[in-house]
Design a protein around this motif. Sequence first.
Motif: not given
Ligand SMILES: [Zn+2]
Length: 106
Positions: A8, A10-11, A25, A28, A30
Amino acid sequence: METPLPPCPQCTLDDVSLQGTHYLCNTCGHEWPAELAADEELVRDANGNILASGDAVVLIKDLKVKGSSTVLKLGTKLKGIRVVGGGDHAVEHGGYMLKQAFLRKV
Ligand SMILES: [Zn+2]
């Protein structure tokens, strides 16, 4: 053989599933387009944050638009950018190609 899913953006965790044309994801929540995730080169803003299509950004510099007299002013907020990747003008908004180094994610 199955190709491993990318982590991911994002995380950075890799509990990711492919949902049609998007990755999701599971950690999170996303979502991002599969064809962009396949691109190893992530597009980062002036602060090093990863930009994704649909993000909103603020200009940190006056930007002259190539081939026109338009100037996008410092502090202008652009909603719903499109990350097209490749090179240093990897962000598109309203038909303009923008240098991600002069953008800040908001
Ligand atoms: Zn994520």
